[in-house]
Write a protein that holds these residues in place. Structure first.
Motif: not given
Length: 746
Positions: A115, A149, A179, A222, A242, A244
Motif C-alpha cells: 500500500v 495498492m 485506489i 482494503t 485486491s 476495498v
C-alpha cells in the motif's frame, strides 16, 4: 496508473520499472509506458494535462524518501486481511529508468498487500484490514500521496535460491493499482472585469469546496476479492484481486482543497464512493480573495461534459454524483482489466464573479483591506458582512496611514454595514490590531469591532477629542511610540470599558483632562504650563519590577479634579522638574505595603516622588493614601537638616559626601550612594529603611547610634558605635546572610 515494482537484491528492494496510464472517468484511455509516477492520456476532447504539467507543475514523481508499506504474514487472506506485520519500503535511488525502494525488514510467508503511502503512525496494527485515508482539507501535498495498492500476494516459504519467497533481500514482482481518484475541477469565471477594472489586486481563487451530505469517502479498508488477477498467469505471486470495503467506508460532508493551479484549476483526491451513495442538494463553494461564490442546483446547468466536447449540461448534484459513481469502476486496459480501479478526471464549472458573497472574508493584510473595501463598494450592494482580520506572524493586523484612513471612514459612517472582527482561526489568529503612523496623527474618531479587541498604537499619535469605541478591549501606546495628549482624552464606549496602557511616551500639552483609566509603564512628560488632570479616571504609574516602572516628569501640574472619582496611584517614579511644579497624588504606595515586604508587582509596590531641591508644599499625597518614598537627592559634602528640608522622608546621599549629621525627624529612609565612605555622626537615629548597595559604605563611629527596622545591605557598614537591625530581606531584596556585611571588632 499502474506502476510495476520489482524488488531487487540485498535489502529487499523494489524498483519502479514501468507505469501504464490511468483511466479517465467514464472513458477508457490508451495505454502508454512511462517511468513517471502519474501519466495522463485523455482522448475525449477535453484539453488534457500533459506529462510535463503533471510531473513538473504538480511535482508528482516519486522522490527519495517516499515510503510504502508491505503488510505481510497474513495467514488466511480469504478470511481476513489481519495478523500482518508492516514492512516499510523507502524510495532511495534511481537505477537507469527505475526508482528503487528498499527495506531492512524480514518478509514473512503467506498473504501480503503493498500500500502507498506507508503507514508510519501505527494506524494498522494487524487487528483489522489495512485502512486507507485521505484528508477532508486537502493541499498540494495530498495529490502526491494518492493511494495505491497491489493485488493480494501469496509469498511462499523461504527458499534461499528463489525470489518471491519469504526472507531477507528477496525479489517480489509487484504492480500497484490506483485506489484514489484525481479530479481537476476548473472554474470558468465570468464578469471578472467588475473587479479587475478597479485597479485592485487581481481576483485569486484560494480554495474550492464540494459539499454534499455523507458524500465523500475519507477512510476505507482494503479487502480480499476471490477473483483471479488479470495478469496472474504472468505473476504467480499475485494470488487474488485486491479490493476495498465500500460497504463500510467512512464518509464526510465536504472536501476542500487549497491546491489551486493557474488560479482556477482545483485538484481533489477522492477515494471510492461508499456503496449506494446518492446525493442531493450538493454545492460547490469557490473562495477567492474577495469573497466566495456558492454554486447550487438552483443556478442552472453549470457543469458537465460529453465524450467529445465540453458542455454545461449538469447541475452541481448531477456532476458530483457522476464523479462519485466512477471512483471505483472496472479498468478496460492495462494490468488490471476487469478490476475496479481509481481514475483521473477533469470537469469544468461556470462561476459569475460579480455574485461574490463577501460575508466572512478573511483580510490578510492592510493592502487587502484597502482593495476589499473598493470591491465591496463595487459589487456588494451595501450588504451586511463581516470581515475577519488575519494576524501576521506576530498575531497582529497592522494598518498604516492609508489603511487606517479607509478603516476609519468606514466605521465612522452611520450607514456602514461591515463588521471588522479579529480572526480566531488556527494559523490566522489575530491577537491585536496595530495602527502605525510615521507623522503625528489623530487617533481615529471611531474604533469599532465585532468582538473585544486590543488596539495598539505605534509611531506618532495624538489624542485630543472624544472618540467612539465599540468592542475595544484596551488601547496601548507601544514601546518606542509617542502620543501627544491635549484637551479631552475621553471616549463613548459600548460593549466594554476602555483603558489606556502607555509603554512608550505620552506628551501632555496645555490643559489635558483624562477620562479614561490609564496605566503608565513608560514615560509621561508634563512640561511647564501644562496640566494633566484626572476626571473620573484612575492614573496608575505602575511598577513591574524594581528596575522597570513608569516615569512621570512633571514640570507643570498633575492632579485630580475635585468632585470626581479620579485617582492617581503612584507605584513608579515621579520627578518634580522645577520649584513651581504641582504634584498631587492619591497614594504613593500600594495598600498595606511596608519596606519590610518584598516587592511584588500588583500587590507590594512603593512609589517614589523625587522633589526638586528640598521640595515645597506643592507635593501632596492625599490624606487617605500612603506616603511611599518622598525623596531628596543631595550631593552635599556634609548632609544635615538644611540639605534635606522638611518635606522628604527619603534621603539619597550621592556625590562625594563624607558626613551625615542630624537629619529631620521626617526622614525614615536613608540610601548611601556616595563615592566616599559616609560617616554617620548622629548620636541616635531610628529609620524604617537603610540602603547601602554594593560598592558603597557607611561608617557608624563610636558614640553614634543607628536603628533600622529593615536594612538592604550589599555594601559595607563599619560599625564601631551602635547599629541595631535584625531584618535584611525586605522591599529591595536581600537575605539574612547580608548581616555579614557589617564589619565589627569581633
Amino acid at each position: 496508473m499502474k506502476c510495476k515494482i520489482l524488488f531487487g537484491a540485498l535489502l529487499g528492494s523494489m524498483a519502479l520499472a514501468s507505469c501504464t496510464a490511468d483511466e479517465e472517468l467514464n472513458t477508457p484511455s490508451a495505454s502508454q509506458e512511462s517511468p513517471i509516477k502519474f501519466a495522463v492520456s485523455l482522448e475525449d476532447g477535453i484539453p488534457p494535462l500533459t506529462r510535463a504539467e503533471m510531473t513538473g507543475d504538480f511535482g508528482l514523481n516519486f522522490e527519495a524518501g517516499d515510503l510504502m508499506s508491505l503488510f505481510h504474514g497474513i495467514t488466511t487472506p480469504s478470511s481476513a486481511l489481519t495478523g500482518y506485520q508492516n514492512a516499510i519500503y523507502e524510495g532511495s535511488a534511481q537505477d537507469g529508468e527505475a526508482f528503487v525502494f528498499t527495506t531492512k525488514s524480514m518478509i514473512l510467508q503467506d498473504g501480503a498487500i503493498m500500500v502507498y503511502p506507508a503507514d508510519t503512525m501505527f494506524v494498522n496494527t494487524g487487528g483489522a484490514a489495512p485502512v486507507i485515508t485521505i484528508p477532508e482539507n486537502q493541499d498540494a501535498k495530498t495529490k502526491e500521496l494518492t493511494p495505491y495498492m497491489s493485488e493480494i500476494l501469496n509469498i511462499a516459504a523461504y527458499d534461499k535460491d528463489k525470489g518471491n519467497t519469504a526472507g531477507y533481500g528477496k525479489q517480489y514482482d509487484i504492480v500497484l493499482k490506483r485506489i484514489g481518484t484525481t479530479l481537476i475541477l476548473t472554474t470558468v469565471p465570468s464578469n471578472t472585469d467588475v473587479i479587475d477594472g478597479l485597479g485592485v489586486s487581481p481576483l485569486k481563487v484560494s480554495s474550492i469546496g464540494m459539499n454534499a451530505t455523507n458524500a465523500f469517502t475519507t477512510s476505507i479498508s482494503t479487502k480480499y476479492n476471490a477473483a483471479s488477477p488479470y495478469r496472474a498467469g504472468e505473476f504467480p505471486l499475485w494470488a487474488n484481486v485486491s479490493d476495498v470495503d465500500a460497504d463500510n467506508a467512512t464518509v464526510a460532508n465536504a472536501l476542500t482543497t487549497t491546491d489551486i493551479t493557474n488560479n482556477y484549476n482545483a485538484v481533489f483526491t477522492l477515494l471510492p464512493a461508499k456503496t449506494s451513495t446518492t446525493i442531493s442538494g450538493a454545492e460547490i463553494v469557490i473562495k477567492t480573495n474577495y469573497g466566495k461564490v456558492t454554486l447550487k442546483d438552483a443556478t442552472g446547468d453549470i457543469w458537465g461534459k460529453t465524450a467529445a466536447t465540453v458542455t454545461y449540461d449538469k447541475t452541481v448534484t448531477e456532476g458530483i454524483q457522476e464523479v462519485l459513481d466512477n471512483t471505483w469502476t472496472a479498468a478496460t486496459s492495462g494490468s488490471f482489466i476487469g478490476e475496479n480501479i481509481g481514475k483521473f478526471g477533469r470537469r469544468s464549472i461556470k462561476a459569475d464573479m460579480s455574485t461574490l458573497d463577501m460575508d466572512g472574508l478573511h483580510i490578510t493584510d492592510q493592502q487587502h483591506l484597502i482593495d476589499a473595501l473598493q470591491v465591496y463598494d463595487a459589487i456588494a450592494n451595501n450588504a451586511v458582512v463581516t470581515f475577519y482580520l488575519d494576524g501576521d506572524a506576530d498575531g497582529e493586523f497592522v494598518m498604516e496611514a492609508e489603511a487606517t484612513a479607509a478603516y476609519e471612514a468606514r466605521v465612522a459612517d452611520a450607514k456602514n454595514k461591515i463588521t471588522f472582527t479579529r480572526s480566531t482561526d488556527l494559523g490566522t489568529t489575530c491577537n491585536v490590531i496595530k495602527f502605525v503612523s510615521t507623522t503625528e496623527t489623530e487617533v481615529p474618531a471611531a474604533l469599532k469591532f465585532g468582538t473585544a479587541t486590543p488596539v495598539q498604537f505605534a509611531g506618532s499619535w495624538k489624542y485630543s477629542e472624544n472618540k467612539v469605541f465599540d468592542y475595544v478591549a484596551s488601547l496601548e501606546v507601544v514601546e518606542g511610540a509617542t502620543m501627544a495628549m491635549t484637551d479631552m482624552v475621553s471616549a463613548t464606549a459600548t460593549n466594554g470599558t476602555v483603558a489606556i496602557t502607555n509603554n512608550g511616551t505620552v506628551n501632555i500639552s496645555s490643559a489635558t483632562t483624562l477620562k479614561l483609566d490609564m496605566t503608565n509603564n513608560g514615560t509621561i512628560d508634563i512640561p511647564v504650563g501644562a496640566e494633566f488632570l484626572m476626571n473620573g479616571a484612575t492614573l496608575t504609574n505602575n511598577a513591574t519590577s524594581l528596575s522597570a516602572y513608569g516615569k512621570i516628569d512633571n514640570a507643570g501640574s498633575l492632579g485630580v479634579q475635585q468632585s470626581t472619582s479620579g485617582k492617581i496611584n503612584n507605584y513608579g517614579y515621579i520627578t518634580q522638574k522645577n520649584a513651581d511644579a504641582y504634584t498631587y497624588v492619591s497614594t504613593n504606595a500600594y495598600a498595606g505595603t511596608v519596606f519590610a515586604d518584598a516587592f511584588a508587582s500588583a500587590s507590594k509596590m512603593i512609589g517614589t516622588i523625587e522633589l526638586f531641591g528640598t521640595g515645597n508644599v506643592n507635593t501632596v499625597v492625599a490624606s487617605g493614601g500612603l506616603p511611599g518614598f518622598i525623596k531628596v537627592i543631595t550631593n552635599a559634602a556634609s548632609v544635615t537638616e538644611a540639605e534635606v528640608g522638611e518635606y522628604a522622608n527619603y534621603v539619597e546621599i550621592t556625590g562625594a559626601c563624607t558626613t551625615c549629621g542630624t537629619l529631620p525627624a521626617t526622614v525614615k529612609y536613608v540610601e548611601v550612594k556616595s563615592s566616599a565612605r559616609v560617616v554617620w555622626t548622629t548620636t541616635a537615629f531610628t529609620l524604617t529603611g537603610l540602603i547601602v548597595d554594593e560598592g558603597y559604605s557607611l561608617n557608624i563611629p563610636r558614640g553614634s547610634e543607628v536603628t533600622a527596622t529593615t536594612t538592604y545591605l550589599k555594601g559595607r557598614i563599619y560599625n564601631a558605635g551602635t547599629f541595631t537591625c535584625s531584618d535584611f530581606d525586605g522591599y529591595l531584596g536581600g537575605v539574612a546572610a547580608d548581616a555579614n556585611n557589617i564589619i565589627v571588632g569581633g
